[in-house]
Write a protein that holds these residues in place. Structure first.
Motif, PDB file in Angstrom:
ATOM      1  N   ARG A 175      41.831  61.326  18.979  1.00 39.69           N
ATOM      2  CA  ARG A 175      42.784  62.414  19.216  1.00 39.69           C
ATOM      3  C   ARG A 175      42.981  62.584  20.714  1.00 39.69           C
ATOM      4  O   ARG A 175      42.004  62.573  21.473  1.00 39.69           O
ATOM      5  CB  ARG A 175      42.288  63.719  18.591  1.00 39.69           C
ATOM      6  CG  ARG A 175      42.439  63.771  17.088  1.00 39.69           C
ATOM      7  CD  ARG A 175      42.245  65.184  16.556  1.00 39.69           C
ATOM      8  NE  ARG A 175      40.845  65.557  16.552  1.00 39.69           N
ATOM      9  CZ  ARG A 175      40.020  65.366  15.527  1.00 39.69           C
ATOM     10  NH1 ARG A 175      40.452  64.778  14.423  1.00 39.69           N
ATOM     11  NH2 ARG A 175      38.760  65.761  15.600  1.00 39.69           N
ATOM     12  N   ASN A 176      44.246  62.749  21.121  1.00 39.71           N
ATOM     13  CA  ASN A 176      44.589  62.980  22.527  1.00 39.71           C
ATOM     14  C   ASN A 176      45.587  64.128  22.613  1.00 39.71           C
ATOM     15  O   ASN A 176      46.604  64.129  21.915  1.00 39.71           O
ATOM     16  CB  ASN A 176      45.218  61.731  23.152  1.00 39.71           C
ATOM     17  CG  ASN A 176      44.249  60.571  23.239  1.00 39.71           C
ATOM     18  OD1 ASN A 176      43.322  60.575  24.023  1.00 39.71           O
ATOM     19  ND2 ASN A 176      44.465  59.556  22.398  1.00 39.71           N
ATOM     20  N   ASN A 177      45.260  65.097  23.462  1.00 43.82           N
ATOM     21  CA  ASN A 177      46.167  66.203  23.744  1.00 43.82           C
ATOM     22  C   ASN A 177      46.524  66.154  25.225  1.00 43.82           C
ATOM     23  O   ASN A 177      45.670  66.385  26.081  1.00 43.82           O
ATOM     24  CB  ASN A 177      45.517  67.541  23.396  1.00 43.82           C
ATOM     25  CG  ASN A 177      45.048  67.604  21.947  1.00 43.82           C
ATOM     26  OD1 ASN A 177      43.870  67.534  21.671  1.00 43.82           O
ATOM     27  ND2 ASN A 177      45.981  67.721  21.012  1.00 43.82           N
ATOM     28  N   SER A 178      47.798  65.830  25.506  1.00 40.12           N
ATOM     29  CA  SER A 178      48.246  65.616  26.883  1.00 40.12           C
ATOM     30  C   SER A 178      49.136  66.763  27.338  1.00 40.12           C
ATOM     31  O   SER A 178      50.049  67.187  26.613  1.00 40.12           O
ATOM     32  CB  SER A 178      49.018  64.291  26.989  1.00 40.12           C
ATOM     33  OG  SER A 178      48.220  63.217  26.524  1.00 40.12           O
ATOM     34  N   PHE A 179      48.884  67.239  28.574  1.00 39.40           N
ATOM     35  CA  PHE A 179      49.635  68.350  29.156  1.00 39.40           C
ATOM     36  C   PHE A 179      50.238  67.870  30.478  1.00 39.40           C
ATOM     37  O   PHE A 179      49.518  67.329  31.329  1.00 39.40           O
ATOM     38  CB  PHE A 179      48.724  69.558  29.380  1.00 39.40           C
ATOM     39  CG  PHE A 179      47.971  69.981  28.152  1.00 39.40           C
ATOM     40  CD1 PHE A 179      48.513  70.882  27.250  1.00 39.40           C
ATOM     41  CD2 PHE A 179      46.708  69.449  27.878  1.00 39.40           C
ATOM     42  CE1 PHE A 179      47.819  71.263  26.110  1.00 39.40           C
ATOM     43  CE2 PHE A 179      46.016  69.825  26.738  1.00 39.40           C
ATOM     44  CZ  PHE A 179      46.570  70.724  25.852  1.00 39.40           C
TER      45      PHE A 179
ATOM     46  N   GLN B 125      37.808  62.084  35.632  1.00 38.82           N
ATOM     47  CA  GLN B 125      37.430  62.277  34.232  1.00 38.82           C
ATOM     48  C   GLN B 125      36.171  63.116  34.085  1.00 38.82           C
ATOM     49  O   GLN B 125      35.224  62.972  34.844  1.00 38.82           O
ATOM     50  CB  GLN B 125      37.223  60.924  33.537  1.00 38.82           C
ATOM     51  CG  GLN B 125      37.028  61.030  32.031  1.00 38.82           C
ATOM     52  CD  GLN B 125      36.830  59.684  31.374  1.00 38.82           C
ATOM     53  OE1 GLN B 125      35.795  59.053  31.567  1.00 38.82           O
ATOM     54  NE2 GLN B 125      37.810  59.227  30.604  1.00 38.82           N
ATOM     55  N   ASP B 126      36.185  64.000  33.092  1.00 44.66           N
ATOM     56  CA  ASP B 126      35.002  64.741  32.658  1.00 44.66           C
ATOM     57  C   ASP B 126      34.643  64.257  31.258  1.00 44.66           C
ATOM     58  O   ASP B 126      35.493  64.238  30.360  1.00 44.66           O
ATOM     59  CB  ASP B 126      35.279  66.247  32.593  1.00 44.66           C
ATOM     60  CG  ASP B 126      35.406  66.865  33.965  1.00 44.66           C
ATOM     61  OD1 ASP B 126      34.993  66.216  34.934  1.00 44.66           O
ATOM     62  OD2 ASP B 126      35.923  67.997  34.059  1.00 44.66           O
TER      63      ASP B 126
ATOM     64  N   SER C  77      36.271  63.887  26.090  1.00 38.52           N
ATOM     65  CA  SER C  77      36.486  63.740  27.528  1.00 38.52           C
ATOM     66  C   SER C  77      37.826  64.343  27.930  1.00 38.52           C
ATOM     67  O   SER C  77      38.709  64.563  27.095  1.00 38.52           O
ATOM     68  CB  SER C  77      36.441  62.261  27.932  1.00 38.52           C
ATOM     69  OG  SER C  77      37.501  61.546  27.324  1.00 38.52           O
ATOM     70  N   THR C  78      37.949  64.598  29.238  1.00 36.46           N
ATOM     71  CA  THR C  78      39.203  65.063  29.827  1.00 36.46           C
ATOM     72  C   THR C  78      39.543  64.161  31.004  1.00 36.46           C
ATOM     73  O   THR C  78      38.712  63.962  31.891  1.00 36.46           O
ATOM     74  CB  THR C  78      39.097  66.524  30.308  1.00 36.46           C
ATOM     75  OG1 THR C  78      38.761  67.366  29.196  1.00 36.46           O
ATOM     76  CG2 THR C  78      40.413  66.986  30.917  1.00 36.46           C
ATOM     77  N   THR C  79      40.753  63.592  30.978  1.00 38.62           N
ATOM     78  CA  THR C  79      41.215  62.705  32.035  1.00 38.62           C
ATOM     79  C   THR C  79      42.274  63.423  32.873  1.00 38.62           C
ATOM     80  O   THR C  79      43.186  64.069  32.325  1.00 38.62           O
ATOM     81  CB  THR C  79      41.824  61.412  31.445  1.00 38.62           C
ATOM     82  OG1 THR C  79      40.831  60.762  30.645  1.00 38.62           O
ATOM     83  CG2 THR C  79      42.282  60.475  32.543  1.00 38.62           C
TER      84      THR C  79
ATOM     85  N   ASP D 230      43.121  65.597  27.106  1.00 38.93           N
ATOM     86  CA  ASP D 230      41.869  65.820  26.399  1.00 38.93           C
ATOM     87  C   ASP D 230      41.768  64.792  25.276  1.00 38.93           C
ATOM     88  O   ASP D 230      42.714  64.607  24.499  1.00 38.93           O
ATOM     89  CB  ASP D 230      41.812  67.236  25.809  1.00 38.93           C
ATOM     90  CG  ASP D 230      41.799  68.309  26.877  1.00 38.93           C
ATOM     91  OD1 ASP D 230      41.215  68.068  27.947  1.00 38.93           O
ATOM     92  OD2 ASP D 230      42.372  69.394  26.645  1.00 38.93           O
ATOM     93  N   SER D 231      40.606  64.130  25.175  1.00 46.88           N
ATOM     94  CA  SER D 231      40.444  63.056  24.199  1.00 46.88           C
ATOM     95  C   SER D 231      39.209  63.270  23.344  1.00 46.88           C
ATOM     96  O   SER D 231      38.198  63.828  23.792  1.00 46.88           O
ATOM     97  CB  SER D 231      40.328  61.698  24.907  1.00 46.88           C
ATOM     98  OG  SER D 231      41.484  61.419  25.671  1.00 46.88           O
TER      99      SER D 231
END
Length: 834
Positions: free
Chosen positions: A294-298, A739-740, A777-779, A787-788
């Protein structure tokens, strides 16, 4: 807790450990004498793997213990004094006698009697029964650490990937990537050689196709010497497959059922008589898996504010494998061997990828991609070898050759809709073919009693052919046509010539080994796509790789170790093909034909102490990597306002890692044992990248921090035939400028019951009981945040049944020359200081 507080805690813990080690060094540094002896039964036959404990009656610090070898013999160093000697072995009564130790020498044979209630389990003839094995599951040696999976109940009936998840200092990420001490640049060997069994790119699917029941042991080599190839900056994992050393005919059959649905049936057969020895291993299995991303991109700019993406792929895998080999002793000094292996892996998968688009004008969109894929992989490997022993003093010559071939075909059908309306259909056909030849010569020449010269030559010749064709049909152009930028033919060729020279010796308690390796490398890439885009490159390298190993032996199984080596990270061929794959037009991996190797200087300072009930091995390490390979993530927007994310490997900046890697075994009681690994490490990465074609401002990769990896396995012995095991895993969070990565944990359970008078075993395990093993993780990009979430495999259950049969009872004594393939340790058996 801030970074300064963490550093202070780490410093205090390290200083505390130093004081403990200093106290131990003082206690064990007293003047000692060498003692040896033998343990026998009432028939005067040797008792192998018995524990012999010497308890000093005046000072417990002078107490020590040892295990007998296959001949029932033991050796250790003791301070002169009065000792109670306790001898224990499975199915034998405990025997305690008293002796006064005054000088070095052999104290003779000590006899023990069998228990009247002994179950007479065939302990030493059984492989894979945790409850009757005396040897420790994790052994620390001068040059490597050896892990015995036979005592791993949690991975029983699984595969190589499951076993690696339990190996100390090794981690398996949620996408199947294997790492050591936080670095994924791990070099895999099978029986000491690169293998077609692992595929071109050592992918997770290849790891899943090797049954756990065919693995004899795993050698973890964190800082290899010059005798090993220089690839693998994180270290080497050498997978040693089973080849029985028992005389006569022996074998075992293992069947497994599980959920997510899986079935496996594997057999191991061997026959040894006179000058001949042969083995036959084979089996197959079916396994289903589920992968969730899952990826949530802003986004900070543009007409799209947010994209929520979910990908769920369900796969069905079939794998079959067979290997056979024979060795023939021409005479007492020369033997020849040959073996062959074939492996097939078939995969069917169905993927559902959804995109929810949120635009700045308050409208939304829904896109969906359905993927149907079929893949087939077929690998062959043939190995040949000759071993010659010039004399009985250790002058040996080993020659070996390996021919390997791996073919992989994958077809994918992709359909894409937008708000329920057909947009496009892609047909992707990927074909890869790898052919390899490896030739080696290794020579050993002893000089006196404590010194040895080792020299050798190795040649690797590899050729990878890539054929990738993508055809597309769209709503406006319904006839299929090629996507010319992603349809290509590529040839990747590499040849390595390597020479090494090592000298090792010992002066008193100080052992040392000095080595130098020269590797001459040539890489050729020829790429041409249907659009006429041609790229060619030739890369030549000539690098020297020194290594230094030092050891100081305080007492038997009690020593300090210091080592240094220089290594190279060669890019995978897949990383250097400009457009290696095309399965999702929203997330594309771009290869980089200009990618260069990165180089690592690795330092270690360790301590190891092994006693009857415990082994402790703390190691301080530091690795500096230059021209580090980093993954650049950037986005592009096409004329239809569709956003695509690209991932591309680049050489950029440095990467430094340092930490404390602590491994331990502890037999707390007769019914409770612990095996653990804790890796406390810091990291610092540097580098800033800017490309005006893909980004509007520079992207920083700078970052530093401190993190933790920990694993604890607890084994409970209910009785002589029943064990169960709990295993916990934790990985701390990590943070860089781009990245976190959040922390992660998992808990697994296994149980094992011996039946049929020791000829059978029933096993049950649950992997990831609470279904928590997922990466989050957050890129951070130049104008977006993503957010992944990734889960490679959800919770699994497995039930296994093992049956062992045999005619041979005698365990043949090990010989000086190597076993079948002449490469049980690959002929690269790394020699640490003597």
């Amino acid at each position: 807790m801030n970074q300064t507080e963490i550093f202070n805690i780490f410093t205090k813990k390290t200083l505390g450990l130093t004081f403990v080690l200093s106290a131990a060094a003082f206690a064990f540094g007293q003047e000692k004498v060498g003692i040896s002896g033998t343990i026998v039964n009432k028939n005067n036959q040797p008792v192998p793997y018995a524990s012999v404990t010497f308890s000093n009656k005046q000072n417990k610090l002078f107490s020590d213990a040892a295990l007998t070898d296959e001949k029932g013999q033991y050796k250790l160093d003791l301070t002169p004094g009065n000792y109670d000697i306790t001898v224990e072995a499975i199915d034998y009564k405990k025997n305690v006698i008293n002796k006064q130790i005054t000088a070095a020498g052999n104290i003779g044979a000590l006899a023990i009697e069998p228990e009247k209630s002994a179950t007479n389990l065939k302990t030493q003839d059984i492989q894979g029964v945790t409850i009757t094995v005396q040897a420790k599951p994790y052994k620390v040696e001068l040059d490597k650490r050896t892990y015995d999976p036979s005592q791993d109940i949690v991975s029983k009936g699984g595969n190589l990937q499951d076993v690696l998840s339990n190996v100390p200092s090794v981690s398996v990420e949620t996408d199947g990537t294997v790492s050591m001490r936080g670095s994924s640049n791990v070099k895999f060997l099978i029986n000491g050689k690169p293998s077609a069994l692992l595929g071109i790119d050592d992918g997770a699917n290849a790891l899943q196709s090797i049954p756990a029941d065919q693995i004899d042991r795993i050698e973890v080599i964190t800082n290899p010497s010059s005798k090993f190839e220089a690839s693998g900056t994180a270290g080497i994992l050498n997978i040693i497959l089973k080849k029985s050393k028992k005389t006569g005919f022996n074998g075992s059959v293992v069947g497994t059922l599980g959920y997510l649905p899986q079935t496996n049936l594997n057999t191991n057969l061997s026959w040894r008589k006179g000058k001949f020895n042969w083995f036959l291993n084979g089996g197959g299995g079916y396994r289903e898996s589920k992968n969730t991303n899952r990826n949530n991109s802003f986004f900070n700019s543009g007409t799209t504010q947010q994209i929520d993406n979910e990908s769920i792929t369900k796969s069905k895998n079939d794998n079959y494998n067979a290997s056979a080999g024979v060795t023939y002793d021409i005479n007492d000094k020369t033997s020849i061997n040959a073996s062959g292996t074939v492996r097939t892996f078939d995969n069917q998968s169905n993927g559902n990828v959804t995109y929810y688009d949120y635009f700045s004008n308050n409208t939304t969109g829904f896109r969906q991609r359905l993927n149907t894929a079929n893949g087939n992989n077929l690998a062959f490997q043939g190995d040949f070898g000759l071993d010659h022993k010039f004399d009985d003093k250790g002058q040996n010559l080993s020659l070996s050759a390996s021919l390997q071939r791996n073919r992989s075909n994958n077809d994918t059908d992709i359909s894409d809709t937008n708000n329920g309306i057909f947009q496009l259909q892609d047909l992707v056909a990927q074909k890869t073919l790898n052919k390899s030849f490896i030739g080696k010569a290794d020579y050993e020449l002893p000089i006196g009693e404590n010194s040895k010269i080792e020299a050798g030559y190795r040649i690797d010749v590899n050729r990878n052919n890539y054929n990738n064709m993508v055809m597309e049909s769209t709503a406006t152009h319904p006839l299929f046509s090629y996507l010319e930028d992603y349809s290509y033919n590529a040839v990747y060729k590499e040849m390595f010539n390597a020479f090494y020279l090592q000298f090792k010796s010992k002066i008193g308690k100080l052992g040392y080994q000095l080595g130098l390796r020269d590797e001459i490398s040539k890489v050729d890439i020829d790429y041409l796509n249907l659009a006429g885009g041609a790229q060619k490159t030739t890369k030549n390298y000539n690098n020297l790789f020194p290594s230094v190993f030092l050891s100081y032996e305080i007492a038997k199984d009690n020593q300090f170790l210091v080592n240094y080596s220089r290594r190279i990270d060669r890019p995978r061929s897949f990383f250097m093909i400009p457009n290696p794959s095309y399965n999702d037009n929203q997330n594309i991996f771009d290869g980089n034909i200009d990618l260069n190797p990165s180089y690592v200087d690795s330092y270690e300072f360790g301590y190891s102490i092994s006693k009857k009930n415990f082994t402790i091995n703390p190691t301080l390490y530091y690795r500096h990597s230059s021209d580090d390979v980093k993954m650049l993530v950037f986005k592009t927007v096409d004329t239809n306002d569709i956003t695509t994310f690209h991932t591309k490997p680049i050489n950029l900046g440095n990467d430094d890692r340092y930490g404390l890697d602590l491994n331990f075994n502890w037999d707390a009681t007769k019914w409770l044992k612990f095996m653990g690994n804790v890796d406390l490490f810091g990291y610092k990465t540097t580098g800033t990248y800017f490309d005006s074609k893909t980004m509007d401002k520079p992207m920083s990769f700078d970052g530093s921090g401190f993190s933790t990896r920990a694993r604890l396995t607890s084994t409970f012995k209910v009785d002589k035939t029943f064990n169960f095991q709990l295993q916990g895993f934790y990985r701390g969070a990590q943070k860089t400028q781009s990245q976190d990565r959040k922390d992660m944990y998992a808990i697994s359970f296994g149980a094992s019951k011996t039946i049929w008078n020791g000829n059978g075993t029933i096993g049950f395990n649950i992997q990831d009981i609470f279904n928590t093993r997922a990466m989050r993780s957050t890129t951070y990009g130049t104008d977006f945040t993503r957010d992944s979430y990734m889960q490679w495999q959800p919770r699994q259950f497995a039930l296994s049944l093992t049956y062992r049969f045999k005619q041979g009872e005698k365990v043949e004594q090990p010989k000086k020359k190597k076993d079948i393939n002449a490469n049980d340790n690959g002929g690269d058996d790394q020699g640490g200081p003597m």
